[in-house]
Design a protein around this motif. Structure first.
Motif, PDB file in Angstrom:
ATOM      1  N   ARG A 101      43.198  32.568  33.466  1.00  0.00           N
ATOM      2  CA  ARG A 101      44.129  33.488  34.123  1.00  0.00           C
ATOM      3  C   ARG A 101      45.429  33.483  33.316  1.00  0.00           C
ATOM      4  O   ARG A 101      45.986  32.394  33.059  1.00  0.00           O
ATOM      5  CB  ARG A 101      44.372  33.053  35.566  1.00  0.00           C
ATOM      6  CG  ARG A 101      45.257  34.017  36.350  1.00  0.00           C
ATOM      7  CD  ARG A 101      45.429  33.595  37.788  1.00  0.00           C
ATOM      8  NE  ARG A 101      44.186  33.663  38.538  1.00  0.00           N
ATOM      9  CZ  ARG A 101      43.664  34.771  39.042  1.00  0.00           C
ATOM     10  NH1 ARG A 101      44.285  35.932  38.853  1.00  0.00           N
ATOM     11  NH2 ARG A 101      42.537  34.744  39.721  1.00  0.00           N
ATOM     12  N   THR A 103      44.761  42.155  35.095  1.00  0.00           N
ATOM     13  CA  THR A 103      43.810  43.000  35.812  1.00  0.00           C
ATOM     14  C   THR A 103      42.383  42.663  35.414  1.00  0.00           C
ATOM     15  O   THR A 103      41.482  42.576  36.256  1.00  0.00           O
ATOM     16  CB  THR A 103      44.095  44.482  35.507  1.00  0.00           C
ATOM     17  OG1 THR A 103      45.443  44.796  35.908  1.00  0.00           O
ATOM     18  CG2 THR A 103      43.130  45.398  36.241  1.00  0.00           C
ATOM     19  N   ASP A 151      41.303  39.284  36.945  1.00  0.00           N
ATOM     20  CA  ASP A 151      41.040  39.424  38.385  1.00  0.00           C
ATOM     21  C   ASP A 151      39.667  40.045  38.632  1.00  0.00           C
ATOM     22  O   ASP A 151      38.935  39.625  39.528  1.00  0.00           O
ATOM     23  CB  ASP A 151      42.115  40.286  39.042  1.00  0.00           C
ATOM     24  CG  ASP A 151      43.404  39.519  39.303  1.00  0.00           C
ATOM     25  OD1 ASP A 151      43.345  38.273  39.372  1.00  0.00           O
ATOM     26  OD2 ASP A 151      44.460  40.161  39.435  1.00  0.00           O
ATOM     27  N   ARG A 152      39.332  41.065  37.821  1.00  0.00           N
ATOM     28  CA  ARG A 152      38.047  41.751  38.022  1.00  0.00           C
ATOM     29  C   ARG A 152      36.890  40.806  37.699  1.00  0.00           C
ATOM     30  O   ARG A 152      35.877  40.786  38.426  1.00  0.00           O
ATOM     31  CB  ARG A 152      37.986  42.989  37.121  1.00  0.00           C
ATOM     32  CG  ARG A 152      36.687  43.757  37.228  1.00  0.00           C
ATOM     33  CD  ARG A 152      36.499  44.328  38.633  1.00  0.00           C
ATOM     34  NE  ARG A 152      35.212  44.997  38.762  1.00  0.00           N
ATOM     35  CZ  ARG A 152      34.070  44.355  39.060  1.00  0.00           C
ATOM     36  NH1 ARG A 152      34.088  43.031  39.235  1.00  0.00           N
ATOM     37  NH2 ARG A 152      32.942  45.021  39.176  1.00  0.00           N
ATOM     38  N   TRP A 191      37.011  37.464  37.722  1.00  0.00           N
ATOM     39  CA  TRP A 191      37.078  36.350  38.669  1.00  0.00           C
ATOM     40  C   TRP A 191      36.429  36.726  40.003  1.00  0.00           C
ATOM     41  O   TRP A 191      35.810  35.880  40.670  1.00  0.00           O
ATOM     42  CB  TRP A 191      38.532  35.950  38.867  1.00  0.00           C
ATOM     43  CG  TRP A 191      38.780  34.737  39.706  1.00  0.00           C
ATOM     44  CD1 TRP A 191      39.272  34.706  40.973  1.00  0.00           C
ATOM     45  CD2 TRP A 191      38.585  33.367  39.326  1.00  0.00           C
ATOM     46  NE1 TRP A 191      39.394  33.417  41.414  1.00  0.00           N
ATOM     47  CE2 TRP A 191      38.978  32.573  40.421  1.00  0.00           C
ATOM     48  CE3 TRP A 191      38.116  32.748  38.169  1.00  0.00           C
ATOM     49  CZ2 TRP A 191      38.919  31.174  40.397  1.00  0.00           C
ATOM     50  CZ3 TRP A 191      38.044  31.357  38.146  1.00  0.00           C
ATOM     51  CH2 TRP A 191      38.445  30.582  39.244  1.00  0.00           C
ATOM     52  N   LYS A 192      36.542  37.967  40.365  1.00  0.00           N
ATOM     53  CA  LYS A 192      36.027  38.449  41.659  1.00  0.00           C
ATOM     54  C   LYS A 192      34.534  38.167  41.814  1.00  0.00           C
ATOM     55  O   LYS A 192      34.078  37.818  42.912  1.00  0.00           O
ATOM     56  CB  LYS A 192      36.304  39.950  41.773  1.00  0.00           C
ATOM     57  CG  LYS A 192      35.706  40.620  42.990  1.00  0.00           C
ATOM     58  CD  LYS A 192      35.966  42.122  42.941  1.00  0.00           C
ATOM     59  CE  LYS A 192      35.243  42.834  44.078  1.00  0.00           C
ATOM     60  NZ  LYS A 192      35.420  44.307  43.982  1.00  0.00           N
ATOM     61  N   ASP A 193      33.759  38.310  40.751  1.00  0.00           N
ATOM     62  CA  ASP A 193      32.300  38.191  40.832  1.00  0.00           C
ATOM     63  C   ASP A 193      31.774  36.919  40.166  1.00  0.00           C
ATOM     64  O   ASP A 193      30.619  36.856  39.752  1.00  0.00           O
ATOM     65  CB  ASP A 193      31.635  39.409  40.186  1.00  0.00           C
ATOM     66  CG  ASP A 193      31.942  40.696  40.922  1.00  0.00           C
ATOM     67  OD1 ASP A 193      32.135  40.642  42.150  1.00  0.00           O
ATOM     68  OD2 ASP A 193      31.998  41.744  40.257  1.00  0.00           O
ATOM     69  N   ARG A 194      32.598  35.908  40.056  1.00  0.00           N
ATOM     70  CA  ARG A 194      32.193  34.673  39.386  1.00  0.00           C
ATOM     71  C   ARG A 194      31.144  33.914  40.206  1.00  0.00           C
ATOM     72  O   ARG A 194      30.971  34.146  41.406  1.00  0.00           O
ATOM     73  CB  ARG A 194      33.406  33.777  39.173  1.00  0.00           C
ATOM     74  CG  ARG A 194      33.928  33.146  40.465  1.00  0.00           C
ATOM     75  CD  ARG A 194      35.279  32.513  40.273  1.00  0.00           C
ATOM     76  NE  ARG A 194      35.739  31.814  41.470  1.00  0.00           N
ATOM     77  CZ  ARG A 194      36.292  32.412  42.524  1.00  0.00           C
ATOM     78  NH1 ARG A 194      36.445  33.735  42.546  1.00  0.00           N
ATOM     79  NH2 ARG A 194      36.696  31.686  43.566  1.00  0.00           N
TER      80      ARG A 194
END
Length: 291
Positions: A57, A114, A117-118, A120-123
């Protein structure tokens, strides 16, 4: 008794596990990418890696670097010493494999925050050396591997075959959708034979040069400058590509370069670049006259 040498592949896994442990203790978000983290569905045999790769991040990057330094890691190459994308810093350790700490991924034009975040969302988590490590979704892994191969000019690489050509229509659709979310459409097209759809796009020349393995430094230099998002970034890129990389010279020489050596490298680089640029402009002029 002979010394026991840790297999390189094991050292890489321990490097991933060590970084995950440090990150969790400090509240740092990072994703493990490439190498041993690749999903089994995308493999057709063991993967060979020379280092461990993590994507961090952006606002946590400096905190991670400080923590690594406090635990025996040394910076070999800063972000500025790497590619023109300035995307990764390489750190080494006395006992573990080297690590490339990524603050962004080349080919993803969305803001670094951005994009992270995208992803990380589906990790999801995979075990490496007994530690649960966070990795991007399988669709994201497909995209990362395709773009990485395209940047290296390896369009015939098995990663592209497995991640794109052997994928189902639904899987390719997921990758394309994610590329849109990350503003990585041009890089994906470069790796999948559709780059001509983006003629005129600021990143077209760069990804055409990279994916084709362009050997002309002048062509790649001009393409990188053209792809820069702002005039200030373009100027900075131009200067970086012109000036010698002192850190890499130090690694090659085994000592800090002298001022004379830096000056000689600068004039050599400038002379070569100028010669290639003149040849390139002459070729362009001939092409225009022939139309």
């Amino acid at each position: 008794m002979d010394d026991v040498v840790m297999p390189w592949s094991v050292g890489i896994r321990f490097a991933h596990a060590s970084l995950q442990t440090l990150a969790e203790d400090a509240g740092i978000d990072l994703l493990h990418i490439k190498g041993p983290t690749v999903d089994e569905s995308l493999l057709d045999g063991p993967r060979e890696s020379i280092d461990a790769d993590v994507l961090v991040r952006p606002e946590h990057v400096q905190r991670l670097l400080d923590l690594m330094h406090a635990h025996g890691w040394t910076t070999q190459y800063r972000f500025e010493d790497g590619s023109a994308f300035e995307h990764a810093s390489t750190l080494v350790h006395p006992f573990l494999a080297p690590v490339d700490v990524h603050r962004r991924f080349p080919g993803f034009s969305a803001r670094a925050e951005t994009a992270f975040d995208r992803l990380w969302k589906d990790r999801y988590a995979v075990p490496l050396a007994g530690v649960s490590c966070q990795v991007p979704s399988v669709a994201a892994q497909r995209l990362l591997l395709i773009v990485h191969a395209a940047r290296a000019g390896a369009l015939a690489h098995s990663d592209i075959r497995r991640c794109w050509w052997d994928a189902t229509d639904e899987q390719r659709g997921e990758v394309a959708q994610l590329a849109g979310d990350l503003s990585a459409e041009v890089a994906l097209a470069a790796g999948t034979g559709r780059l001509d759809e983006f003629v005129g796009h600021p990143g077209y020349d760069l990804w055409k040069a990279l994916s084709a393995g362009e050997r002309s430094q002048a062509r790649v230099w001009m393409a990188r400058v053209k792809a820069a998002p702002t005039r200030r970034a373009a100027l900075r890129t131009a200067l970086r590509l012109l000036l010698p990389n002192r850190r890499r010279m130090e690694t090659r020489l085994g000592r800090p370069p002298t001022m004379r050596e830096v000056a000689a490298a600068y004039f050599s680089r400038s002379r070569t670049g100028t010669r290639e640029l003149v040849a390139l402009f002459r070729a362009s002029a001939r092409e225009r006259r022939g139309r």
